[in-house]
Design a protein around this motif. Sequence first.
Motif, PDB file in Angstrom:
ATOM      1  N   PRO A 407       0.808  -1.230   0.000  1.00  0.00           N
ATOM      2  CA  PRO A 407       0.000   0.000   0.000  1.00  0.00           C
ATOM      3  C   PRO A 407       0.836   1.273   0.000  1.00  0.00           C
ATOM      4  O   PRO A 407       0.331   2.342  -0.338  1.00  0.00           O
ATOM      5  CB  PRO A 407      -0.828  -0.128   1.280  1.00  0.00           C
ATOM      6  CG  PRO A 407      -0.055  -1.069   2.149  1.00  0.00           C
ATOM      7  CD  PRO A 407       0.608  -2.029   1.215  1.00  0.00           C
ATOM      8  N   ASP A 408       2.115   1.168   0.385  1.00  0.00           N
ATOM      9  CA  ASP A 408       2.970   2.355   0.440  1.00  0.00           C
ATOM     10  C   ASP A 408       3.700   2.620  -0.875  1.00  0.00           C
ATOM     11  O   ASP A 408       4.586   3.458  -0.948  1.00  0.00           O
ATOM     12  CB  ASP A 408       3.997   2.213   1.567  1.00  0.00           C
ATOM     13  CG  ASP A 408       4.920   1.016   1.375  1.00  0.00           C
ATOM     14  OD1 ASP A 408       4.511   0.062   0.679  1.00  0.00           O
ATOM     15  OD2 ASP A 408       6.035   1.028   1.916  1.00  0.00           O
ATOM     16  N   ARG A 409       3.312   1.925  -1.938  1.00  0.00           N
ATOM     17  CA  ARG A 409       3.804   2.208  -3.285  1.00  0.00           C
ATOM     18  C   ARG A 409       2.584   2.561  -4.121  1.00  0.00           C
ATOM     19  O   ARG A 409       1.618   1.822  -4.135  1.00  0.00           O
ATOM     20  CB  ARG A 409       4.534   1.000  -3.877  1.00  0.00           C
ATOM     21  CG  ARG A 409       5.776   0.567  -3.086  1.00  0.00           C
ATOM     22  CD  ARG A 409       6.880   1.598  -3.230  1.00  0.00           C
ATOM     23  NE  ARG A 409       8.112   1.174  -2.606  1.00  0.00           N
ATOM     24  CZ  ARG A 409       8.452   1.443  -1.352  1.00  0.00           C
ATOM     25  NH1 ARG A 409       7.622   2.126  -0.578  1.00  0.00           N
ATOM     26  NH2 ARG A 409       9.602   1.041  -0.862  1.00  0.00           N
ATOM     27  N   TYR A 410       2.637   3.689  -4.846  1.00  0.00           N
ATOM     28  CA  TYR A 410       1.421   4.094  -5.532  1.00  0.00           C
ATOM     29  C   TYR A 410       1.665   4.817  -6.845  1.00  0.00           C
ATOM     30  O   TYR A 410       2.688   5.448  -7.056  1.00  0.00           O
ATOM     31  CB  TYR A 410       0.534   4.970  -4.634  1.00  0.00           C
ATOM     32  CG  TYR A 410       1.258   5.851  -3.661  1.00  0.00           C
ATOM     33  CD1 TYR A 410       1.403   5.445  -2.322  1.00  0.00           C
ATOM     34  CD2 TYR A 410       1.796   7.081  -4.032  1.00  0.00           C
ATOM     35  CE1 TYR A 410       2.062   6.250  -1.411  1.00  0.00           C
ATOM     36  CE2 TYR A 410       2.449   7.888  -3.121  1.00  0.00           C
ATOM     37  CZ  TYR A 410       2.589   7.459  -1.805  1.00  0.00           C
ATOM     38  OH  TYR A 410       3.251   8.258  -0.902  1.00  0.00           O
ATOM     39  N   VAL A 411       0.658   4.667  -7.714  1.00  0.00           N
ATOM     40  CA  VAL A 411       0.570   5.422  -8.954  1.00  0.00           C
ATOM     41  C   VAL A 411      -0.454   6.527  -8.722  1.00  0.00           C
ATOM     42  O   VAL A 411      -1.448   6.320  -8.037  1.00  0.00           O
ATOM     43  CB  VAL A 411       0.162   4.515 -10.135  1.00  0.00           C
ATOM     44  CG1 VAL A 411      -1.151   3.819  -9.877  1.00  0.00           C
ATOM     45  CG2 VAL A 411       0.078   5.307 -11.422  1.00  0.00           C
ATOM     46  N   VAL A 412      -0.185   7.716  -9.274  1.00  0.00           N
ATOM     47  CA  VAL A 412      -1.055   8.879  -9.060  1.00  0.00           C
ATOM     48  C   VAL A 412      -1.676   9.286 -10.388  1.00  0.00           C
ATOM     49  O   VAL A 412      -0.974   9.461 -11.379  1.00  0.00           O
ATOM     50  CB  VAL A 412      -0.270  10.071  -8.469  1.00  0.00           C
ATOM     51  CG1 VAL A 412      -1.208  11.241  -8.192  1.00  0.00           C
ATOM     52  CG2 VAL A 412       0.455   9.654  -7.191  1.00  0.00           C
ATOM     53  N   LEU A 413      -3.012   9.421 -10.414  1.00  0.00           N
ATOM     54  CA  LEU A 413      -3.710   9.992 -11.554  1.00  0.00           C
ATOM     55  C   LEU A 413      -4.215  11.363 -11.132  1.00  0.00           C
ATOM     56  O   LEU A 413      -4.875  11.493 -10.093  1.00  0.00           O
ATOM     57  CB  LEU A 413      -4.897   9.134 -11.984  1.00  0.00           C
ATOM     58  CG  LEU A 413      -4.572   7.730 -12.508  1.00  0.00           C
ATOM     59  CD1 LEU A 413      -4.888   6.696 -11.440  1.00  0.00           C
ATOM     60  CD2 LEU A 413      -5.379   7.427 -13.770  1.00  0.00           C
ATOM     61  N   GLY A 414      -3.923  12.404 -11.930  1.00  0.00           N
ATOM     62  CA  GLY A 414      -4.275  13.753 -11.507  1.00  0.00           C
ATOM     63  C   GLY A 414      -4.833  14.591 -12.628  1.00  0.00           C
ATOM     64  O   GLY A 414      -4.551  14.375 -13.810  1.00  0.00           O
ATOM     65  N   ALA A 415      -5.660  15.592 -12.237  1.00  0.00           N
ATOM     66  CA  ALA A 415      -6.245  16.523 -13.204  1.00  0.00           C
ATOM     67  C   ALA A 415      -6.421  17.884 -12.551  1.00  0.00           C
ATOM     68  O   ALA A 415      -6.777  17.977 -11.370  1.00  0.00           O
ATOM     69  CB  ALA A 415      -7.584  15.998 -13.712  1.00  0.00           C
ATOM     70  N   GLN A 416      -6.169  18.923 -13.319  1.00  0.00           N
ATOM     71  CA  GLN A 416      -6.404  20.300 -12.880  1.00  0.00           C
ATOM     72  C   GLN A 416      -7.905  20.561 -12.786  1.00  0.00           C
ATOM     73  O   GLN A 416      -8.670  20.142 -13.646  1.00  0.00           O
ATOM     74  CB  GLN A 416      -5.752  21.248 -13.876  1.00  0.00           C
ATOM     75  CG  GLN A 416      -6.074  22.714 -13.693  1.00  0.00           C
ATOM     76  CD  GLN A 416      -5.454  23.569 -14.780  1.00  0.00           C
ATOM     77  OE1 GLN A 416      -4.367  23.281 -15.247  1.00  0.00           O
ATOM     78  NE2 GLN A 416      -6.160  24.613 -15.209  1.00  0.00           N
ATOM     79  N   ARG A 417      -8.320  21.274 -11.754  1.00  0.00           N
ATOM     80  CA  ARG A 417      -9.741  21.549 -11.528  1.00  0.00           C
ATOM     81  C   ARG A 417     -10.123  22.992 -11.845  1.00  0.00           C
ATOM     82  O   ARG A 417     -11.240  23.283 -12.249  1.00  0.00           O
ATOM     83  CB  ARG A 417     -10.066  21.229 -10.062  1.00  0.00           C
ATOM     84  CG  ARG A 417     -11.497  21.381  -9.670  1.00  0.00           C
ATOM     85  CD  ARG A 417     -11.704  21.077  -8.199  1.00  0.00           C
ATOM     86  NE  ARG A 417     -11.077  22.058  -7.320  1.00  0.00           N
ATOM     87  CZ  ARG A 417     -10.037  21.827  -6.539  1.00  0.00           C
ATOM     88  NH1 ARG A 417      -9.471  20.643  -6.520  1.00  0.00           N
ATOM     89  NH2 ARG A 417      -9.543  22.781  -5.773  1.00  0.00           N
TER      90      ARG A 417
END
Length: 772
Positions: A407-417
């Motif tokens: 759980p302490d390794r992650y991929v991040v998906l992000g978008a400007q709001r």
Amino acid sequence: QSTLLSPQFGGEPTSYTRFSIARQMDGDNSHVEMKLAADDEEGGEIGRPEHLHASMPPPRRNGKNLCFIIMAAVLLLLIGFLIGYLSYRGRMQRVNRCLDGSGNCEMTPTASYFSDDGTEEEEVPGPRILYWPELRNILSAKLSAARLEGNLRQREGKNSFEAGKDEDENTARYIHDQFILFHLDDVWNDEHYVRLPEKGSRKNEVVIVEGSREELLESPDAYVAYSKSGTVTGKPIYANYGRKEDFQKIRNMHVPMNGSIIIFKAGKIPLAEKVANARKEGAVGALMYLDASNGNADLCVPFGHAHHGTGDPFTPGFPSFNHTQFPPVESSGLPCIPVQTISRGAAAKLFGKMDGETCPSEWTSGVIGCKVTVSSSNMTVKLTVNNVMVDRKILNIFGVIKGFEEPDRYVVLGAQRDSWGPGMAKAGVGTAILLELAHVISDMVKNDDYKPRRSIIFASWSAGEYGAVGATEWLEGYSTTLHAKAFTYINLDTAVLGSRHVKISASPLLYSLLETTMKRVRDPAKDSEYLFNRVGSNWIKRVVPLDLDNAAFPFLAYSGIPVVSFGFYDEGDEYSFLGTTEDTLPNLKKKTDQLYPLMRTAAEVAGQIALRLTHDHELFLDFDRYSDELLSFQEKLWHFDSHVKALGLTLNWLFFARGDFQRAAAALRRDISNSDRENRIVRRALNDRMMKVEYDFLSPYLSPKDTPFRHIFFGKGSHTLQSLLENLEQLAVSKNSVDVDKLKEQLALATWTIKGAANALVGDIWNTDNEI
């Protein structure tokens, strides 16, 4: 029956064995007795057979037999313990060799993954195994164009989502509530207090001055964030896109630029970079207009920012949290000159007043009567900027699906709001895709037994219009840990700006995964074909370099996290309304009649990448690609070898460092192929070595505060390989134009950063190649 070992070999029998086998009439098991006797044993003369009987032996004989049994049991226990210990010790030694990266992993390999070409995937214990093809098909089946449309229409009827203001906060609350509704494992907010510019009480103005007569050219509502406030006057000079090569052409025309107001059109490079280039030429102000001719686009004035960097420029290198105190410093990327955007119509009127040399033919596209500057007339331009600075709270919204193994390794998906206008293309499309992926992947975990090995974080950023402020502040706030935990950032911004071409920006580590993904995602324009058919086998040559306007840039160049940004656009026919008040849903749908299918395809690409990186045992990061990138760079340097030797220097050290990295990459690849993928300790250690590759290309010899973008491939500054190459090109033109000490420093920084990356890839210090 009995068997007697008699003194056949010339002496007394030392022992004998008796067996009695008699099946009872009632069906009981046979009785078996085994007796070990010595010459002092009671019960008859030595060598004389005794009648076998079923009675219990005498007490003294029973005690001695019990002693033998106990001794035998202890001996067997000791032997078993020694065998187990030696086996465990040998296995752990092999594990440690994998952990330290010595290249001596001797584990037995297991079956490989069930890959796209149909080969078998390794088996993992568990209630239900979702193999990759099945998981990929579930994602595709669940993605909904109708839901994407509903998400996008949430922005309809609203004129602005300016960061930190009511509509931005309302959207943040909506996203927060949606994440909770999707039953994500955790949902939280991240608050930052930043200084942002806004319009002053008086409008900004652009005035044409001819002698004593002044004519208002334009007084737009739009403004440029971080522009210096004040009034300046100067001779107008047109510089095409404001690139370095454009300014070089003006210098070749012998047109002085000191004290001038530079005019350039939008596109090719970010506004902040255009302004930085103009400032270097001695300009006192800058104007930018849209290079478009789509109907009412002639009257559109874009918003923009002039900070040549990312994040809050008044806390450079520090996170803007409310409880933190900052020294009174400013980013060196602030423009220090007034900057304003104008309409295309105003630019055309200004060109009509200029009477200087005609623009080069390649500059005149879309501009009627293009002139470089004024000559005989005494016309000047007066620019007045009245922006003010305000303190504002911004919110980043996060939700997470936690991994079941790591759980302490992650991929991040992000978008400007946020957006200065309606922002349908700028922020709406990315936010809609973010919500859809959070909904679908969470549903797969809850209802389809998908158990991601690693975590997936969904992030909604604020203040993206000001230069990825929200994202950068988050990176700065957790800079000591994020590079060791986040192994990929997937940017969803501006995913649909057209339909004919695919635009890709990515770290080389993700090229192979991107190609594999495009071979399995169908093209919305031709459902019988895949996206890979559209981009072709040479798609890597058309990868677009990341720039400051892409929110993925600080993840890669500042934090050393691999990134990917994927979307659709029309090359040579850009979406005219991006960053304007006309970035509305009707205008976006006019640009493409396949808006929602294209959004769904972009979501599928991003979703497949996120799922593959959290599904497989081994991280799908192709570190061998950087060996290719270094080799390509070395080939470019060969042309300058003689020029460098003329200065008493050599490029050999740099070439040796590249060779070290190539060998280190090969050693890691061997470790992976020889390792036991079912051993979680080994697998995690090998994955961590792959994760660090990107981070190790951040130059360790520079301060993140003074030079935040330290990546030698994708950063900004004299430490980058591109800057070194430009300096060598200048050396080839004129030996006296190059600072030799600066060149030495550039060579040293490049050499030892690459060497350090190679050493980190190998593992322990005694395994490094130190021949350099």
